[in-house]
Scaffold this motif. Structure first.
Motif, PDB file in Angstrom:
ATOM      1  N   ILE A 192       0.834  -1.201   0.000  1.00 50.03           N
ATOM      2  CA  ILE A 192       0.000   0.000   0.000  1.00 50.03           C
ATOM      3  C   ILE A 192       0.869   1.252   0.000  1.00 50.03           C
ATOM      4  O   ILE A 192       1.695   1.460   0.891  1.00 50.03           O
ATOM      5  N   ARG A 193       0.631   2.097  -1.005  1.00 50.04           N
ATOM      6  CA  ARG A 193       1.256   3.426  -1.061  1.00 50.04           C
ATOM      7  C   ARG A 193       0.156   4.487  -1.033  1.00 50.04           C
ATOM      8  O   ARG A 193      -0.945   4.266  -1.536  1.00 50.04           O
ATOM      9  N   LEU A 194       0.497   5.645  -0.486  1.00 47.93           N
ATOM     10  CA  LEU A 194      -0.363   6.811  -0.624  1.00 47.93           C
ATOM     11  C   LEU A 194      -0.257   7.342  -2.045  1.00 47.93           C
ATOM     12  O   LEU A 194       0.612   6.910  -2.829  1.00 47.93           O
ATOM     13  N   SER A 195      -1.100   8.299  -2.396  1.00 50.13           N
ATOM     14  CA  SER A 195      -1.097   8.811  -3.764  1.00 50.13           C
ATOM     15  C   SER A 195       0.137   9.638  -4.103  1.00 50.13           C
ATOM     16  O   SER A 195       0.348   9.983  -5.270  1.00 50.13           O
ATOM     17  N   ASP A 196       0.976   9.955  -3.100  1.00 49.65           N
ATOM     18  CA  ASP A 196       2.253  10.612  -3.386  1.00 49.65           C
ATOM     19  C   ASP A 196       3.398   9.604  -3.498  1.00 49.65           C
ATOM     20  O   ASP A 196       4.558   9.990  -3.644  1.00 49.65           O
ATOM     21  N   GLY A 197       3.077   8.309  -3.421  1.00 53.77           N
ATOM     22  CA  GLY A 197       4.087   7.265  -3.571  1.00 53.77           C
ATOM     23  C   GLY A 197       4.716   6.804  -2.280  1.00 53.77           C
ATOM     24  O   GLY A 197       5.525   5.873  -2.279  1.00 53.77           O
ATOM     25  N   VAL A 198       4.352   7.403  -1.148  1.00 53.82           N
ATOM     26  CA  VAL A 198       4.922   7.047   0.158  1.00 53.82           C
ATOM     27  C   VAL A 198       4.202   5.819   0.709  1.00 53.82           C
ATOM     28  O   VAL A 198       2.971   5.723   0.646  1.00 53.82           O
TER      29      VAL A 198
ATOM     30  N   LEU B  44      -5.243   9.470 -11.193  1.00 54.41           N
ATOM     31  CA  LEU B  44      -5.865   9.356  -9.864  1.00 54.41           C
ATOM     32  C   LEU B  44      -6.401  10.716  -9.457  1.00 54.41           C
ATOM     33  O   LEU B  44      -5.815  11.758  -9.787  1.00 54.41           O
ATOM     34  N   ARG B  45      -7.510  10.704  -8.727  1.00 49.96           N
ATOM     35  CA  ARG B  45      -8.036  11.912  -8.084  1.00 49.96           C
ATOM     36  C   ARG B  45      -7.972  11.665  -6.586  1.00 49.96           C
ATOM     37  O   ARG B  45      -8.652  10.799  -6.060  1.00 49.96           O
ATOM     38  N   ASP B  46      -7.124  12.437  -5.895  1.00 44.07           N
ATOM     39  CA  ASP B  46      -6.861  12.177  -4.480  1.00 44.07           C
ATOM     40  C   ASP B  46      -7.180  13.392  -3.634  1.00 44.07           C
ATOM     41  O   ASP B  46      -7.375  14.497  -4.150  1.00 44.07           O
ATOM     42  N   GLN B  47      -7.222  13.194  -2.314  1.00 48.96           N
ATOM     43  CA  GLN B  47      -7.582  14.294  -1.423  1.00 48.96           C
ATOM     44  C   GLN B  47      -6.407  15.197  -1.095  1.00 48.96           C
ATOM     45  O   GLN B  47      -6.578  16.210  -0.403  1.00 48.96           O
ATOM     46  N   PHE B  48      -5.214  14.859  -1.607  1.00 45.17           N
ATOM     47  CA  PHE B  48      -4.056  15.730  -1.424  1.00 45.17           C
ATOM     48  C   PHE B  48      -3.909  16.718  -2.578  1.00 45.17           C
ATOM     49  O   PHE B  48      -2.949  17.503  -2.617  1.00 45.17           O
ATOM     50  N   ASP B  49      -4.824  16.674  -3.552  1.00 47.81           N
ATOM     51  CA  ASP B  49      -4.814  17.556  -4.726  1.00 47.81           C
ATOM     52  C   ASP B  49      -3.528  17.430  -5.539  1.00 47.81           C
ATOM     53  O   ASP B  49      -3.070  18.399  -6.148  1.00 47.81           O
ATOM     54  N   ARG B  50      -2.979  16.238  -5.566  1.00 44.57           N
ATOM     55  CA  ARG B  50      -1.812  15.997  -6.411  1.00 44.57           C
ATOM     56  C   ARG B  50      -2.252  15.535  -7.801  1.00 44.57           C
ATOM     57  O   ARG B  50      -1.660  15.887  -8.801  1.00 44.57           O
ATOM     58  N   ASN B  51      -3.277  14.706  -7.860  1.00 41.67           N
ATOM     59  CA  ASN B  51      -3.899  14.256  -9.108  1.00 41.67           C
ATOM     60  C   ASN B  51      -2.884  13.810 -10.168  1.00 41.67           C
ATOM     61  O   ASN B  51      -2.785  14.385 -11.247  1.00 41.67           O
ATOM     62  N   PRO B  52      -2.112  12.780  -9.872  1.00 39.38           N
ATOM     63  CA  PRO B  52      -1.115  12.283 -10.837  1.00 39.38           C
ATOM     64  C   PRO B  52      -1.775  11.732 -12.095  1.00 39.38           C
ATOM     65  O   PRO B  52      -2.926  11.296 -12.075  1.00 39.38           O
TER      66      PRO B  52
ATOM     67  N   LYS C 214       4.049  12.984 -11.414  1.00 36.48           N
ATOM     68  CA  LYS C 214       3.860  12.693  -9.988  1.00 36.48           C
ATOM     69  C   LYS C 214       3.404  11.248  -9.757  1.00 36.48           C
ATOM     70  O   LYS C 214       2.357  11.005  -9.146  1.00 36.48           O
ATOM     71  N   SER C 215       4.176  10.302 -10.181  1.00 36.90           N
ATOM     72  CA  SER C 215       3.777   8.896 -10.110  1.00 36.90           C
ATOM     73  C   SER C 215       3.456   8.463  -8.679  1.00 36.90           C
ATOM     74  O   SER C 215       4.290   8.578  -7.780  1.00 36.90           O
ATOM     75  N   PRO C 216       2.259   7.919  -8.439  1.00 35.48           N
ATOM     76  CA  PRO C 216       1.945   7.325  -7.140  1.00 35.48           C
ATOM     77  C   PRO C 216       2.427   5.887  -7.037  1.00 35.48           C
ATOM     78  O   PRO C 216       2.449   5.309  -5.955  1.00 35.48           O
TER      79      PRO C 216
ATOM     80  N   TYR D 161       7.499   2.145 -13.020  1.00 46.14           N
ATOM     81  CA  TYR D 161       7.402   3.391 -12.273  1.00 46.14           C
ATOM     82  C   TYR D 161       8.299   3.428 -11.044  1.00 46.14           C
ATOM     83  O   TYR D 161       8.489   2.419 -10.365  1.00 46.14           O
ATOM     84  N   THR D 162       8.818   4.634 -10.765  1.00 46.92           N
ATOM     85  CA  THR D 162       9.471   4.936  -9.501  1.00 46.92           C
ATOM     86  C   THR D 162       8.633   5.984  -8.801  1.00 46.92           C
ATOM     87  O   THR D 162       8.215   6.972  -9.428  1.00 46.92           O
ATOM     88  N   ALA D 163       8.351   5.795  -7.515  1.00 46.97           N
ATOM     89  CA  ALA D 163       7.440   6.678  -6.787  1.00 46.97           C
ATOM     90  C   ALA D 163       7.889   8.131  -6.871  1.00 46.97           C
ATOM     91  O   ALA D 163       9.052   8.452  -6.631  1.00 46.97           O
ATOM     92  N   GLY D 164       6.943   9.005  -7.223  1.00 43.71           N
ATOM     93  CA  GLY D 164       7.188  10.438  -7.268  1.00 43.71           C
ATOM     94  C   GLY D 164       7.718  10.963  -8.580  1.00 43.71           C
ATOM     95  O   GLY D 164       7.748  12.181  -8.787  1.00 43.71           O
ATOM     96  N   GLN D 165       8.125  10.105  -9.486  1.00 41.33           N
ATOM     97  CA  GLN D 165       8.777  10.564 -10.703  1.00 41.33           C
ATOM     98  C   GLN D 165       7.836  11.353 -11.608  1.00 41.33           C
ATOM     99  O   GLN D 165       6.636  11.119 -11.674  1.00 41.33           O
ATOM    100  N   SER D 166       8.415  12.317 -12.308  1.00 38.92           N
ATOM    101  CA  SER D 166       7.750  13.048 -13.372  1.00 38.92           C
ATOM    102  C   SER D 166       8.707  13.099 -14.555  1.00 38.92           C
ATOM    103  O   SER D 166       9.915  13.272 -14.379  1.00 38.92           O
ATOM    104  N   GLY D 167       8.168  12.927 -15.743  1.00 36.93           N
ATOM    105  CA  GLY D 167       9.030  12.931 -16.916  1.00 36.93           C
ATOM    106  C   GLY D 167       8.634  11.848 -17.893  1.00 36.93           C
ATOM    107  O   GLY D 167       7.456  11.516 -18.031  1.00 36.93           O
ATOM    108  N   THR D 168       9.634  11.292 -18.546  1.00 37.71           N
ATOM    109  CA  THR D 168       9.397  10.322 -19.619  1.00 37.71           C
ATOM    110  C   THR D 168      10.122   9.013 -19.312  1.00 37.71           C
ATOM    111  O   THR D 168      11.270   9.031 -18.868  1.00 37.71           O
TER     112      THR D 168
END
Length: 433
Positions: free
Chosen positions: A277-283, A370-378, A406-408, A416-423
């Protein structure tokens, strides 16, 4: 139990006819086709090679191998979690003989009693596991199984692997899904073209967890699906219309998993043993400081529900799935914010593919978010090409490109690696024999 008793006392003529159908079906599956798709693809061999067969038993050997190049760009990245802390990202750039499966499978005494022993190896983590399952078909409406199996929270856990558009799952599902564990299940087709699957398991994921780390809480999950037009959705229910359906094939399903999950090691260790289990920020939810600085979650409720829809026609495949995951009832060693006493994430993906050259070249595109309550919306946009040199699904060469924000999701065996943005760019080839 009532269903078992009813089936047991079917009239002899009807029961005998059904036995013949089961035996013929299972004999066919031994000789020509994979085991009927009532287990997750990871535990469902391919055609394989018959090493032994008699009226008392059989042994078939099947293999899968994946070679993959992965490059996550930009190379140097950090991300900010939902508590405002900056974290480093260890991006990947590697060539791996990535995944190996060897299956020994067959029947014993009667074709109704089937077994599969799996050897699974993951070079990127250095892990090798041996596990298995067995199942007995009482009737078309009831098959009983036990061993290592999937929690049934999402469609990809119920058969399609490795017949995805690419060689792994997409972001939204990889971020929210449950995993595999030891358990007991019932599955079958009680009505024409309508199937069910019920599962009772040890935990969300048994990978890396031994029995001394488990609690007495068992996971419960269920899935039902309906294939109204053709009664099938291709081999394994896989993605892509490689088979070129001349009549529209349809599949509608829904799944649900509940677990009371534990971090599986002492809170003195800030890194949990349970990492499904990870949170939507990847933690990781069980990581010390996940919801509040210095606070560790010992236990949490995990619930996920999903609805999937799919259509195949003349080389075109459209697939979508919607998710709702709820994390709640946190047992922590300190206070956590009231706003985070219950965490709900919603997500979906849409995938479409088309055979540019029949049984040779497919193209596909994917969007997931994802639509999450932290408003990160990866979110991610992905696409690629799959080439089948042998004109079969058994050998594929795949080019897969992802633009992600903002990969969750994060793992050593996915894209995927948690938190990554890019290609992310991946070139892979896999074999299933």
């Amino acid at each position: 139990m009532a269903l078992v008793i009813m089936l047991w006392f079917l009239p002899e003529k009807v029961q005998a006819q059904d036995d013949l159908k089961v035996e013929a079906y299972d004999t066919l599956s031994i000789e020509k086709e994979p085991i009927p798709n009532t287990t997750a693809g990871e535990f469902n061999p391919g055609r394989g090679f018959d090493l032994y067969k008699s009226k008392w038993g059989s042994l078939n050997l099947s293999i899968y191998g994946l070679l993959r190049y992965t490059n996550q760009l930009p190379a140097n990245q950090t991300f900010t979690d939902h508590l405002g802390r900056t974290r480093d990202i260890d991006t990947r750039h590697d060539i791996q003989w990535h995944r190996t499966f060897v299956w020994a499978s067959g029947f014993f005494y009667t074709p109704k009693l089937r077994y599969t022993v799996s050897i699974w190896g993951l070079a990127s983590t250095g892990q090798t596991l041996i596990f298995g399952n067995m199942h007995y078909q009482i009737h078309k409406a009831l098959r009983i199984g036990a061993g290592i199996g999937p929690n049934l929270g999402t469609r990809s856990l119920q058969g399609p692997w490795p017949y995805f558009n690419a060689t792994d799952r997409q972001m939204a599902e990889e971020a929210l899904r449950p995993g595999f564990t030891g358990g007991f299940w019932l599955t079958g087709e009680p009505l024409p073209r309508f199937n069910y699957w019920l599962f009772l398991g040890n935990n969300l994921s048994q990978l890396g967890i031994n029995n001394t780390q488990m609690t007495r809480d068992l996971t419960k999950s269920a899935s039902v699906w309906w294939m109204p037009t053709t009664g099938e959705f291709g081999p394994r229910g896989g993605f892509g219309d490689f088979e070129q359906h001349e009549k529209l094939a349809t599949r509608f399903g829904t799944s649900y998993t509940y677990a009371r999950e534990n971090r599986s090691n002492d809170i003195s260790n800030p890194t949990p043993a349970s990492t499904q289990i990870r949170l939507s920020d990847g933690v990781y939810i069980f990581e010390t400081g996940a919801l509040a600085d210095g606070v560790t979650i010992r236990n949490a409720n995990y619930q996920i529900g999903a609805i999937d829809l799919g259509f195949k026609y003349r080389g075109f495949h459209l697939q979508t799935e919607f998710y709702r995951r709820k994390l709640s009832r946190f047992n922590a060693n300190g206070p956590i914010p009231e706003t985070e006493s219950e965490i709900i994430d919603k997500g979906y993906y849409v995938q479409a593919s088309y055979s540019i050259i029949k049984k040779k070249l497919d193209m596909y595109g994917v969007y997931s978010t994802l639509r999450d309550q932290f408003d990160r919306n990866p979110w991610e946009v992905a696409g690629g090409l799959s080439f089948f040199p042998s004109g079969t699904r058994s050998w594929r060469v795949n080019l897969h490109i992802i633009r992600i924000e903002k990969s969750p999701a994060g793992s050593t065996f996915g894209y995927y690696t948690a938190g990554q943005s890019g290609t992310t760019v991946s070139i892979a080839t896999d074999l299933m024999l």
